[in-house]
Write an enzyme that holds these catalytic residues in place. Structure first.
Site, short mmCIF file in Angstrom:
data_model
loop_
_atom_site.label_atom_id
_atom_site.label_comp_id
_atom_site.label_asym_id
_atom_site.label_seq_id
_atom_site.Cartn_x
_atom_site.Cartn_y
_atom_site.Cartn_z
CG ASP A 26 -0.33 0.15 2.48
OD1 ASP A 26 -0.07 1.18 2.92
OD2 ASP A 26 -0.15 -1.12 3.15
CG ASP A 117 -6.06 4.44 7.31
OD1 ASP A 117 -5.84 4.23 8.47
OD2 ASP A 117 -4.80 4.66 6.56
CD GLU A 119 -3.50 4.96 10.78
OE1 GLU A 119 -2.32 4.71 11.36
OE2 GLU A 119 -3.55 4.45 9.40
#
Length: 237
Positions: A26, A117, A119
């Site tokens: 990625d 994503d 986090e």
């Protein structure tokens, strides 16, 4: 090892070794130091079948290399995943709209589902962050027509998300860099779909270290999941 995988992921169909399934990096602008391009033909020739590319972040960031990478990946025959880096201190619906507008859908050949994503909590307590995540995922699914993937890591999910088990309908992409036969799966997810095994991998065609991921087989045949069609047998592109 097979016993550990069964206990951790809850699927007997998982391979006994990670290398048995497709792998891929990625990438974001960090892999374009000095503006250097990624040689996606070299990535494909080295055996990697997919890659995740950062598209957007928050309400106003677009990866300046996103279009370049997307086009070159498609020509090279690499399945493309795209992700939005969440900023939960900002409202979710406009972030989902920005992402969907930039990626122009995730429904063509070689397109994997969209990715969130998440986090960082953005200062939100778990209940509010869980609500934020539901709203973002619902909006992206409505705009793209595909069930999104959730990217996170175990400690964050257990703490910031209160180890929520409300997201099992979404495939899990988990980051766990520990040397172990399978990743830790938070939130009682029945399976992991992608495992980010390292953030310091070395892949031909990519300058400097990069994340490397493996597909588990949890969503079935990878070629179908990635809409590879007749391109599954392509070599270096």
């Amino acid at each position: 090892m097979a016993g550990v995988l069964l206990c951790t992921a809850g699927l007997g169909a998982f391979p006994s070794t990670a290398t048995a399934e497709p792998t891929g990096p990625d990438v974001s602008s960090w892999q374009h130091s000095g503006g250097r391009p990624i040689d996606w033909f070299a990535v494909r020739a080295s055996g990697h079948r997919f890659a995740m590319v950062k598209a957007t972040e928050g309400l106003d960031y677009i990866n300046p290399f996103f279009v370049q990478d997307s086009l070159h990946m498609r020509v090279a025959g690499i399945a493309r995943g795209t992700y939005h880096y969440a900023r939960p201190e900002l409202p979710p619906e406009p972030q989902a709209a920005l992402y969907a507008a930039v990626v122009l859908g995730q429904n063509g050949p070689l397109d994997m589902p969209p990715v969130l994503d998440i986090e960082h909590s953005g200062g939100l307590p778990p209940a509010a962050l869980i609500d934020w995540t539901h709203r973002y995922l619902n909006t992206v699914q409505a705009l793209t027509g595909r069930v999104p993937i959730v990217y996170t890591y175990p400690t964050f999910w257990r703490t910031a998300m209160a180890d929520s088990d409300q997201f099992h309908r979404y495939p899990l992409w988990i980051a766990d860099y520990r040397d172990r036969p399978a990743p830790e799966v938070p939130g009682r997810w029945p399976a992991w779909t992608f495992w980010q095994q390292t953030d310091s991998g070395s892949i031909p065609g990519i300058h400097g270290p990069t994340d490397v991921n493996v597909y588990s087989g949890a969503q079935g045949d990878f070629a179908r999941f990635a809409r590879m069609g007749g391109l599954t047998g392509s070599g270096s592109g």
